[in-house]
Scaffold this active site. Structure first.
Site, PDB file in Angstrom:
ATOM      1  N   GLU A   1     -16.623 116.151  46.807  1.00  0.00           N
ATOM      2  CA  GLU A   1     -15.778 116.479  45.327  1.00  0.00           C
ATOM      3  C   GLU A   1     -16.287 116.056  44.275  1.00  0.00           C
ATOM      4  O   GLU A   1     -14.951 116.725  43.894  1.00  0.00           O
ATOM      5  CB  GLU A   1     -14.413 115.798  46.546  1.00  0.00           C
ATOM      6  CG  GLU A   1     -13.688 114.529  46.334  1.00  0.00           C
ATOM      7  CD  GLU A   1     -12.251 114.510  47.260  1.00  0.00           C
ATOM      8  OE1 GLU A   1     -11.333 114.871  46.268  1.00  0.00           O
ATOM      9  OE2 GLU A   1     -12.088 113.570  48.369  1.00  0.00           O
TER      10      GLU A   1
ATOM     11  N   CYS B   1     -11.256 113.948  51.059  1.00  0.00           N
ATOM     12  CA  CYS B   1     -12.063 112.990  50.944  1.00  0.00           C
ATOM     13  C   CYS B   1     -12.486 113.067  52.945  1.00  0.00           C
ATOM     14  O   CYS B   1     -13.393 111.908  53.540  1.00  0.00           O
ATOM     15  CB  CYS B   1     -11.593 111.739  51.128  1.00  0.00           C
ATOM     16  SG  CYS B   1     -11.164 111.944  49.352  1.00  0.00           S
TER      17      CYS B   1
ATOM     18  N   HIS C   1      -9.499 105.798  56.307  1.00  0.00           N
ATOM     19  CA  HIS C   1      -9.928 106.080  54.898  1.00  0.00           C
ATOM     20  C   HIS C   1      -9.378 105.102  53.835  1.00  0.00           C
ATOM     21  O   HIS C   1      -7.834 105.068  54.154  1.00  0.00           O
ATOM     22  CB  HIS C   1      -9.435 107.852  54.128  1.00  0.00           C
ATOM     23  CG  HIS C   1      -9.660 108.396  53.393  1.00  0.00           C
ATOM     24  ND1 HIS C   1     -11.171 107.993  52.664  1.00  0.00           N
ATOM     25  CD2 HIS C   1      -8.550 108.670  52.334  1.00  0.00           C
ATOM     26  CE1 HIS C   1     -10.474 107.986  51.171  1.00  0.00           C
ATOM     27  NE2 HIS C   1      -9.373 109.083  51.014  1.00  0.00           N
TER      28      HIS C   1
HETATM   29  N1  CAA Z   1       2.881  91.819  44.007  1.00  0.00           N
HETATM   30  C1  CAA Z   1       2.677  92.440  44.642  1.00  0.00           C
HETATM   31  N2  CAA Z   1       3.236  93.391  44.727  1.00  0.00           N
HETATM   32  C2  CAA Z   1       3.646  94.516  43.740  1.00  0.00           C
HETATM   33  C3  CAA Z   1       3.883  93.788  42.732  1.00  0.00           C
HETATM   34  C4  CAA Z   1       3.155  92.376  42.558  1.00  0.00           C
HETATM   35  N3  CAA Z   1       3.459  91.957  41.592  1.00  0.00           N
HETATM   36  N4  CAA Z   1       3.745  94.900  42.184  1.00  0.00           N
HETATM   37  C5  CAA Z   1       4.130  96.260  42.887  1.00  0.00           C
HETATM   38  N5  CAA Z   1       3.641  95.691  43.994  1.00  0.00           N
HETATM   39  C6  CAA Z   1       3.637  96.528  44.980  1.00  0.00           C
HETATM   40  C7  CAA Z   1       4.709  97.517  44.840  1.00  0.00           C
HETATM   41  O1  CAA Z   1       5.329  97.432  46.150  1.00  0.00           O
HETATM   42  C8  CAA Z   1       4.203  99.200  45.765  1.00  0.00           C
HETATM   43  O2  CAA Z   1       3.578  98.634  47.327  1.00  0.00           O
HETATM   44  P1  CAA Z   1       4.316  99.388  48.809  1.00  0.00           P
HETATM   45  O3  CAA Z   1       2.950 100.448  48.431  1.00  0.00           O
HETATM   46  O4  CAA Z   1       3.713  98.803  49.489  1.00  0.00           O
HETATM   47  O5  CAA Z   1       5.206  99.729  47.962  1.00  0.00           O
HETATM   48  C9  CAA Z   1       2.574  98.818  45.785  1.00  0.00           C
HETATM   49  O6  CAA Z   1       2.362  97.476  44.742  1.00  0.00           O
HETATM   50  C10 CAA Z   1       2.054  99.825  44.651  1.00  0.00           C
HETATM   51  O7  CAA Z   1       3.312 100.237  43.662  1.00  0.00           O
HETATM   52  P2  CAA Z   1       3.780 101.577  43.190  1.00  0.00           P
HETATM   53  O8  CAA Z   1       4.064 102.547  43.844  1.00  0.00           O
HETATM   54  O9  CAA Z   1       5.121 100.750  41.578  1.00  0.00           O
HETATM   55  O10 CAA Z   1       2.238 101.882  42.215  1.00  0.00           O
HETATM   56  P3  CAA Z   1       2.519 102.738  41.591  1.00  0.00           P
HETATM   57  O11 CAA Z   1       3.911 103.842  41.725  1.00  0.00           O
HETATM   58  O12 CAA Z   1       1.739 102.956  39.959  1.00  0.00           O
HETATM   59  O13 CAA Z   1       1.096 103.905  41.972  1.00  0.00           O
HETATM   60  C11 CAA Z   1      -0.227 104.849  43.714  1.00  0.00           C
HETATM   61  C12 CAA Z   1       0.674 103.789  43.061  1.00  0.00           C
HETATM   62  C13 CAA Z   1       1.243 105.738  43.621  1.00  0.00           C
HETATM   63  C14 CAA Z   1      -1.199 104.370  44.644  1.00  0.00           C
HETATM   64  C15 CAA Z   1      -0.915 105.723  42.187  1.00  0.00           C
HETATM   65  O14 CAA Z   1      -1.834 104.559  42.054  1.00  0.00           O
HETATM   66  C16 CAA Z   1      -1.982 106.664  43.598  1.00  0.00           C
HETATM   67  O15 CAA Z   1      -1.197 108.159  42.177  1.00  0.00           O
HETATM   68  N6  CAA Z   1      -2.908 106.521  43.400  1.00  0.00           N
HETATM   69  C17 CAA Z   1      -3.640 107.801  43.582  1.00  0.00           C
HETATM   70  C18 CAA Z   1      -3.266 108.634  44.699  1.00  0.00           C
HETATM   71  C19 CAA Z   1      -4.064 107.703  46.263  1.00  0.00           C
HETATM   72  O16 CAA Z   1      -5.301 106.728  46.373  1.00  0.00           O
HETATM   73  N7  CAA Z   1      -3.187 108.141  47.165  1.00  0.00           N
HETATM   74  C20 CAA Z   1      -3.347 108.213  48.714  1.00  0.00           C
HETATM   75  C21 CAA Z   1      -3.319 108.884  49.962  1.00  0.00           C
HETATM   76  S1  CAA Z   1      -3.975 110.499  49.629  1.00  0.00           S
HETATM   77  C22 CAA Z   1      -5.819 110.263  49.611  1.00  0.00           C
HETATM   78  O17 CAA Z   1      -5.748 109.536  50.457  1.00  0.00           O
HETATM   79  C23 CAA Z   1      -6.771 111.052  49.423  1.00  0.00           C
HETATM   80  C24 CAA Z   1      -7.909 110.287  48.676  1.00  0.00           C
HETATM   81  O18 CAA Z   1      -8.671 109.221  48.743  1.00  0.00           O
HETATM   82  C25 CAA Z   1      -7.355 110.734  47.054  1.00  0.00           C
END
Ligand code: CAA
Length: 392
Positions: A85, A117, A239
């Protein structure tokens, strides 16, 4: 026909490549005013591959395949599928470039596949069908990508890049693919990349939930279709856009399961995420890097054991399928990955930001300094809208 049904077809070899640079996730977290444990535990990543401008989907793919292909393999390959992609051209396939760089025969089919993916899984299944019809041939299936969300975005800690090349053949040395599979597709806007953009658009939380929804759907469909149950699998693979996402999928599969039984699956999951934790998202290659990580790092799985694999591509497509480990599969592995990952050089967050912003666009002629890139295949620049690839 009966012979074709009984023929064992699957993954004979796996080659992985990621560039020679990485950024430390704890340092990236500090630079973004986040608690390091958010990235290390909450996201589940400890290092992130940094992709220099001298590497793209073509060179990553060629470098991955070159790690495992012998002269005999090259002579037998008559189908090359590159799933990506982050392709480099709207017309010419990544596979056309890669086949030439690898010195493959010209009497082959070369195509590029796209469905986020997921596409390498489609490639694998198509290659399986091809080998069923042409058992003496081999197919090369590669997932090659650079995951980019942008500096200082929520997606930033889930970037990465690299390629996984799989040689598909009859009587494979690593994993045979079983006949049954469950798949599901639906038009969903969870993650996409408009043609004009070099970074993905994503609805992060939504994408994470859709991934789990699709996992539950195809996993349950697969169990219903086959009559198999959890304990018929020796490990479940996912994945891994970031490794915590796979852990969430595994937790769904293990809901209500006896803790002693569950602990076995969690242990195998740790083996299966080791390389992904140190690389980041590979998009199309992530599931197969996880497979390689499991095969090289497990010390409990044995010949005949069944692996369940969940492939997900935003947009969205899910598939759950299975494979069986082959006798002596450990001897067919090259064990190059740990060394390749350890040999990488760390860059500071400032250097990573500079490299990230130096992405090559096709608009101007440009010559790149290839002297610092130790990879065999590199992108040397652009001339008259033509990418200049070199084998060192
Ligand atoms: N210690 C331990 N854990 C902590 C922490 C700390 N101090 N602070 C936060 N966390 C945890 C949170 O509780 C959360 O855990 P859960 O998901 O289990 O609730 C985790 O860390 C992430 O924290 P946030 O949700 O607050 O993080 P965020 O909002 O900044 O972003 C994300 C996380 C949404 C994954 C972002 O990185 C993102 O958008 N990534 C890209 C999208 C993606 O990868 N999606 C996956 C599905 S799509 C797919 O699979 C296709 C592909 O390849 C893209």
């Amino acid at each position: 026909m009966r012979g074709a049904m009984k023929m064992k077809i699957g993954i004979d070899k796996i080659g992985f490549f990621t560039p020679h640079l990485y950024v430390d996730m704890a340092k990236l977290a500090q630079a973004r005013n986040e608690d390091p444990n958010k990235y290390l535990i909450g996201i589940g990543q400890n290092k992130m591959a940094v992709i220099p401008p001298t590497q793209d989907a073509v060179t990553l793919a060629a470098n991955a395949a070159a790690k495992v292909l012998t002269v005999e393999d090259k002579e037998a390959i008559d189908l090359v599928i590159v799933a990506t992609e982050s392709g480099v051209d709207n017309s010419k396939s990544t596979a056309a470039y890669v086949s030439e760089l690898l010195g493959l025969s010209h009497e082959i089919r070369t195509i590029e596949l796209k469905q986020a993916c997921y596409a390498a899984t489609a490639g694998l299944q198509l290659a399986k069908g091809h080998i069923a019809l042409a058992p003496d041939k081999k197919a090369l299936v590669i997932g090659s990508d650079i995951a980019r969300y942008g500096l200082k975005t929520p997606g930033e800690p889930t970037q990465g890049g690299g390629a996984v090349a799989m040689l598909v053949s009859k009587d494979p040395k690593l994993v045979t693919l079983e006949a049954e599979s469950a798949y599901y597709a639906k038009d969903v806007m969870d993650f996409w990349r408009p043609l004009s953009q070099t970074e993905a658009k994503v609805d992060g939380k939504f994408s994470a939930n859709i991934y789990l929804e699709f996992f539950e759907k195809v996993y349950q469909d697969y169990l219903a279709k086959t009559g198999l149950k959890l304990t018929d699998f020796s490990a479940l693979l996912f994945h891994l856009p970031y490794t915590k996402q796979g852990l969430k999928g595994l937790r769904k599969a293990l809901e209500g399961v006896d803790p002693t039984v569950a602990s076995h699956y969690y242990n195998e999951f740790e083996a299966s995420r080791k390389y992904n934790m140190a690389t980041g998202n590979l998009y199309t290659g992530s599931l197969y890097l996880s497979l390689l990580s499991l095969l090289e790092n497990t010390d409990t799985l044995k010949a005949g054991d069944r692996l369940g694999l969940f492939s997900y591509g935003s947009g969205a497509q899910g598939e759950f399928f299975s494979g069986r480990l082959q006798p002596n599969y450990k001897e067919a592995l090259t064990y190059q990955t740990s060394e390749m990952l350890e040999m990488r050089a760390e860059v500071s967050v400032a250097e990573y930001e500079q490299i990230f912003s130096a992405i090559l666009t096709d608009d101007h002629d440009r010559k790149l300094d290839i002297s610092k890139d130790p990879a065999q295949f590199v992108l040397a620049g652009i001339k008259d809208f033509k990418r200049q690839y070199l084998k060192k």
